[in-house]
Motif scaffolding. Structure first.
Motif, PDB file in Angstrom:
ATOM      1  N   LYS A 132     -42.271 -21.869   8.536  1.00 50.94           N
ATOM      2  CA  LYS A 132     -42.969 -20.592   8.618  1.00 50.94           C
ATOM      3  C   LYS A 132     -41.936 -19.504   8.906  1.00 50.94           C
ATOM      4  CE  LYS A 132     -47.219 -22.683  10.175  1.00 50.94           C
ATOM      5  NZ  LYS A 132     -48.123 -22.930  11.273  1.00 50.94           N
ATOM      6  N   PRO A 133     -41.531 -18.751   7.865  1.00 49.43           N
ATOM      7  CA  PRO A 133     -40.532 -17.701   8.073  1.00 49.43           C
ATOM      8  C   PRO A 133     -40.990 -16.699   9.136  1.00 49.43           C
ATOM      9  CG  PRO A 133     -40.920 -18.044   5.747  1.00 49.43           C
ATOM     10  CD  PRO A 133     -41.964 -18.841   6.475  1.00 49.43           C
ATOM     11  N   GLN A 134     -40.058 -16.277   9.958  1.00 47.78           N
ATOM     12  CA  GLN A 134     -40.350 -15.311  11.011  1.00 47.78           C
ATOM     13  C   GLN A 134     -39.263 -14.228  11.043  1.00 47.78           C
ATOM     14  OE1 GLN A 134     -40.927 -17.432  14.707  1.00 47.78           O
ATOM     15  NE2 GLN A 134     -42.625 -18.591  13.898  1.00 47.78           N
ATOM     16  N   PRO A 135     -39.269 -13.364  10.022  1.00 46.02           N
ATOM     17  CA  PRO A 135     -38.260 -12.298  10.017  1.00 46.02           C
ATOM     18  C   PRO A 135     -38.507 -11.328  11.171  1.00 46.02           C
ATOM     19  CG  PRO A 135     -39.898 -11.904   8.325  1.00 46.02           C
ATOM     20  CD  PRO A 135     -40.197 -13.259   8.910  1.00 46.02           C
ATOM     21  N   LEU A 136     -37.470 -10.632  11.582  1.00 46.59           N
ATOM     22  CA  LEU A 136     -37.625  -9.621  12.615  1.00 46.59           C
ATOM     23  C   LEU A 136     -38.606  -8.555  12.137  1.00 46.59           C
ATOM     24  CD1 LEU A 136     -33.904  -9.142  13.689  1.00 46.59           C
ATOM     25  CD2 LEU A 136     -35.685 -10.390  14.912  1.00 46.59           C
ATOM     26  N   ASP A 137     -39.429  -8.066  13.048  1.00 49.83           N
ATOM     27  CA  ASP A 137     -40.401  -7.025  12.713  1.00 49.83           C
ATOM     28  C   ASP A 137     -39.708  -5.673  12.784  1.00 49.83           C
ATOM     29  OD1 ASP A 137     -42.525  -5.345  12.319  1.00 49.83           O
ATOM     30  OD2 ASP A 137     -43.631  -5.983  14.102  1.00 49.83           O
ATOM     31  N   THR A 138     -39.414  -5.104  11.637  1.00 50.91           N
ATOM     32  CA  THR A 138     -38.684  -3.840  11.574  1.00 50.91           C
ATOM     33  C   THR A 138     -39.583  -2.653  11.236  1.00 50.91           C
ATOM     34  OG1 THR A 138     -38.135  -4.189   9.248  1.00 50.91           O
ATOM     35  CG2 THR A 138     -36.554  -5.025  10.874  1.00 50.91           C
TER      36      THR A 138
END
Length: 94
Positions: A4-10
């Motif tokens: 489950k990808p979890q990129p930084l919330d930008t």
């Protein structure tokens, strides 16, 4: 695999105007890097993508891409810039 990808919330990162000006230049370079790597791997231009024959319709100069394809590169550029700022770094024009 249950990745489950979890990129930084930008979403909350606001970029200064001078940084926003980089978007198109970075997007074009992102495309150039991608195309260069594909060509090095034996891919060539083809009107339709064909993984078996290593043909891809986007192995063309950036200015010949559709706006949709340019937007993919633009989004990558913007998210990279936002991530740099979010992590506490700065980008400045000399």
């Amino acid at each position: 695999m249950d990745y489950k990808p979890q990129p930084l919330d930008t979403k909350h990162v606001k970029l200064p105007k001078e940084i926003l000006e980089l978007q198109e230049k970075l997007a074009e370079n992102i495309h150039e890097i991608w195309a260069y790597q594909r060509i090095q791997q034996g891919w060539t231009y083809g009107p339709e993508r064909n993984d078996q024959k290593r043909k891809h319709p986007n192995i063309v100069p950036y200015n010949q891409l559709t706006e949709e394809d340019k937007d993919y590169d633009r989004n990558t550029a913007m998210e990279t810039l936002k991530t740099i700022i979010m992590l506490g770094y700065s980008v400045q024009k000399k």
